[in-house]
Design a protein around this motif. Structure first.
Motif, PDB file in Angstrom:
ATOM      1  N   ALA A  97       0.841  -1.187   0.000  1.00 31.31           N
ATOM      2  CA  ALA A  97       0.000   0.000   0.000  1.00 31.31           C
ATOM      3  C   ALA A  97       0.880   1.243   0.000  1.00 31.31           C
ATOM      4  N   ALA A  98       0.374   2.325  -0.546  1.00 34.16           N
ATOM      5  CA  ALA A  98       1.106   3.583  -0.655  1.00 34.16           C
ATOM      6  C   ALA A  98       0.441   4.648   0.196  1.00 34.16           C
ATOM      7  N   SER A  99       1.279   5.351   0.963  1.00 31.72           N
ATOM      8  CA  SER A  99       0.792   6.411   1.849  1.00 31.72           C
ATOM      9  C   SER A  99       1.479   7.724   1.521  1.00 31.72           C
ATOM     10  N   GLY A 100       0.679   8.773   1.396  1.00 27.79           N
ATOM     11  CA  GLY A 100       1.232  10.100   1.172  1.00 27.79           C
ATOM     12  C   GLY A 100       1.605  10.806   2.457  1.00 27.79           C
ATOM     13  N   ARG A 101       1.500  10.152   3.602  1.00 26.89           N
ATOM     14  CA  ARG A 101       1.658  10.833   4.890  1.00 26.89           C
ATOM     15  C   ARG A 101       2.940  10.531   5.641  1.00 26.89           C
ATOM     16  N   ASN A 102       3.635   9.460   5.362  1.00 30.27           N
ATOM     17  CA  ASN A 102       4.967   9.182   5.919  1.00 30.27           C
ATOM     18  C   ASN A 102       5.028   9.148   7.451  1.00 30.27           C
ATOM     19  N   TYR A 103       3.932   8.836   8.112  1.00 29.70           N
ATOM     20  CA  TYR A 103       3.939   8.671   9.565  1.00 29.70           C
ATOM     21  C   TYR A 103       2.765   7.789   9.952  1.00 29.70           C
ATOM     22  N   ASP A 104       2.841   7.233  11.160  1.00 36.98           N
ATOM     23  CA  ASP A 104       1.781   6.340  11.645  1.00 36.98           C
ATOM     24  C   ASP A 104       1.476   5.274  10.614  1.00 36.98           C
ATOM     25  N   LEU A 105       2.522   4.684  10.073  1.00 38.90           N
ATOM     26  CA  LEU A 105       2.376   3.803   8.924  1.00 38.90           C
ATOM     27  C   LEU A 105       1.857   2.425   9.278  1.00 38.90           C
ATOM     28  N   SER A 106       1.679   2.144  10.547  1.00 35.43           N
ATOM     29  CA  SER A 106       1.086   0.868  10.922  1.00 35.43           C
ATOM     30  C   SER A 106      -0.439   0.894  10.814  1.00 35.43           C
ATOM     31  N   SER A 107      -1.004   2.054  10.554  1.00 38.60           N
ATOM     32  CA  SER A 107      -2.458   2.184  10.467  1.00 38.60           C
ATOM     33  C   SER A 107      -2.921   2.117   9.021  1.00 38.60           C
ATOM     34  N   ARG A 108      -3.899   1.255   8.771  1.00 37.82           N
ATOM     35  CA  ARG A 108      -4.444   1.133   7.408  1.00 37.82           C
ATOM     36  C   ARG A 108      -5.025   2.450   6.909  1.00 37.82           C
ATOM     37  N   ARG A 109      -5.490   3.276   7.812  1.00 36.84           N
ATOM     38  CA  ARG A 109      -6.136   4.534   7.423  1.00 36.84           C
ATOM     39  C   ARG A 109      -5.162   5.515   6.777  1.00 36.84           C
ATOM     40  N   GLN A 110      -3.879   5.273   6.951  1.00 37.50           N
ATOM     41  CA  GLN A 110      -2.885   6.186   6.395  1.00 37.50           C
ATOM     42  C   GLN A 110      -2.632   5.969   4.907  1.00 37.50           C
ATOM     43  N   TYR A 111      -3.191   4.926   4.365  1.00 38.84           N
ATOM     44  CA  TYR A 111      -2.834   4.525   3.014  1.00 38.84           C
ATOM     45  C   TYR A 111      -3.889   4.927   1.988  1.00 38.84           C
ATOM     46  N   ASP A 112      -3.375   5.422   0.850  1.00 40.46           N
ATOM     47  CA  ASP A 112      -4.231   5.929  -0.207  1.00 40.46           C
ATOM     48  C   ASP A 112      -4.509   4.902  -1.293  1.00 40.46           C
ATOM     49  N   TYR A 113      -3.555   4.022  -1.515  1.00 39.18           N
ATOM     50  CA  TYR A 113      -3.679   3.068  -2.614  1.00 39.18           C
ATOM     51  C   TYR A 113      -3.233   1.688  -2.136  1.00 39.18           C
ATOM     52  N   TRP A 114      -3.896   0.680  -2.686  1.00 42.22           N
ATOM     53  CA  TRP A 114      -3.632  -0.708  -2.304  1.00 42.22           C
ATOM     54  C   TRP A 114      -3.476  -1.575  -3.545  1.00 42.22           C
ATOM     55  N   GLY A 115      -2.625  -2.593  -3.404  1.00 41.64           N
ATOM     56  CA  GLY A 115      -2.545  -3.619  -4.427  1.00 41.64           C
ATOM     57  C   GLY A 115      -3.583  -4.700  -4.205  1.00 41.64           C
ATOM     58  N   GLN A 116      -3.586  -5.672  -5.099  1.00 42.95           N
ATOM     59  CA  GLN A 116      -4.563  -6.761  -5.045  1.00 42.95           C
ATOM     60  C   GLN A 116      -4.125  -7.920  -4.166  1.00 42.95           C
ATOM     61  N   GLY A 117      -2.852  -7.959  -3.828  1.00 41.36           N
ATOM     62  CA  GLY A 117      -2.373  -8.981  -2.918  1.00 41.36           C
ATOM     63  C   GLY A 117      -1.719 -10.161  -3.612  1.00 41.36           C
ATOM     64  N   THR A 118      -0.847 -10.823  -2.857  1.00 44.29           N
ATOM     65  CA  THR A 118      -0.210 -12.062  -3.318  1.00 44.29           C
ATOM     66  C   THR A 118      -0.260 -13.070  -2.181  1.00 44.29           C
ATOM     67  N   GLN A 119      -0.596 -14.298  -2.516  1.00 42.84           N
ATOM     68  CA  GLN A 119      -0.774 -15.330  -1.506  1.00 42.84           C
ATOM     69  C   GLN A 119       0.568 -15.915  -1.084  1.00 42.84           C
ATOM     70  N   VAL A 120       0.767 -16.000   0.209  1.00 36.63           N
ATOM     71  CA  VAL A 120       1.917 -16.699   0.784  1.00 36.63           C
ATOM     72  C   VAL A 120       1.379 -17.824   1.653  1.00 36.63           C
ATOM     73  N   THR A 121       1.819 -19.028   1.364  1.00 33.95           N
ATOM     74  CA  THR A 121       1.407 -20.197   2.138  1.00 33.95           C
ATOM     75  C   THR A 121       2.649 -20.897   2.649  1.00 33.95           C
ATOM     76  N   VAL A 122       2.705 -21.080   3.959  1.00 34.79           N
ATOM     77  CA  VAL A 122       3.853 -21.731   4.584  1.00 34.79           C
ATOM     78  C   VAL A 122       3.380 -23.050   5.166  1.00 34.79           C
ATOM     79  N   SER A 123       3.919 -24.121   4.659  1.00 35.69           N
ATOM     80  CA  SER A 123       3.508 -25.440   5.133  1.00 35.69           C
ATOM     81  C   SER A 123       4.478 -25.951   6.195  1.00 35.69           C
ATOM     82  N   SER A 124       3.922 -26.720   7.108  1.00 36.62           N
ATOM     83  CA  SER A 124       4.744 -27.224   8.216  1.00 36.62           C
ATOM     84  C   SER A 124       5.335 -28.577   7.893  1.00 36.62           C
TER      85      SER A 124
END
Length: 124
Positions: A97-124
């Protein structure tokens, strides 16, 4: 049009490493901080790590901070998330995700744009 495209996910074994990439277009990349989030089935989307706007610094969630590196290449307009010592509990869809604010970056609300995601699966 702003686009964020993640890649690099897949199926790996417990203890393996992965490097996720997120290629960005349609915005001035150097003006944005970049974050990584993940969402496991039935759970809320959670913060993983973030790179500040100039790429000189980053910070991470407690659960990954000793085994992850966020890096931002402003020339390539790409942000990376290197994750080592992967565990089954890291299994999730990973989003950049991309944020124009450069602070409090752990909050989803800070982000303006998002990607569609990529799946990561870790097997035991």
């Amino acid at each position: 049009q702003v686009r964020l495209v993640e890649s690099g996910g897949g199926l790996v074994q417990d203890g393996d490493s992965l490097r996720l990439s997120c290629a960005v277009s349609g915005l001035t990349f150097s003006d944005y901080a970049m974050g990584w989030f993940r969402q496991a089935p039935g759970k809320e989307r959670e913060f993983v790590g973030a790179c500040y706007r100039d790429g000189s610094n980053a910070y991470y969630a407690e659960s990954v901070k000793d085994r992850s590196i966020c890096s931002k290449d402003n020339a390539k307009k790409t942000v990376y998330l290197q994750m080592d010592s992967l565990k089954p509990e890291d299994t999730a869809v990973y989003f950049c995700a991309a944020s124009g604010r450069n602070y409090d970056l752990s909050s989803r609300r800070q982000y303006d744009y998002w990607g569609q995601g990529t799946q990561v699966t870790v097997s035991s």
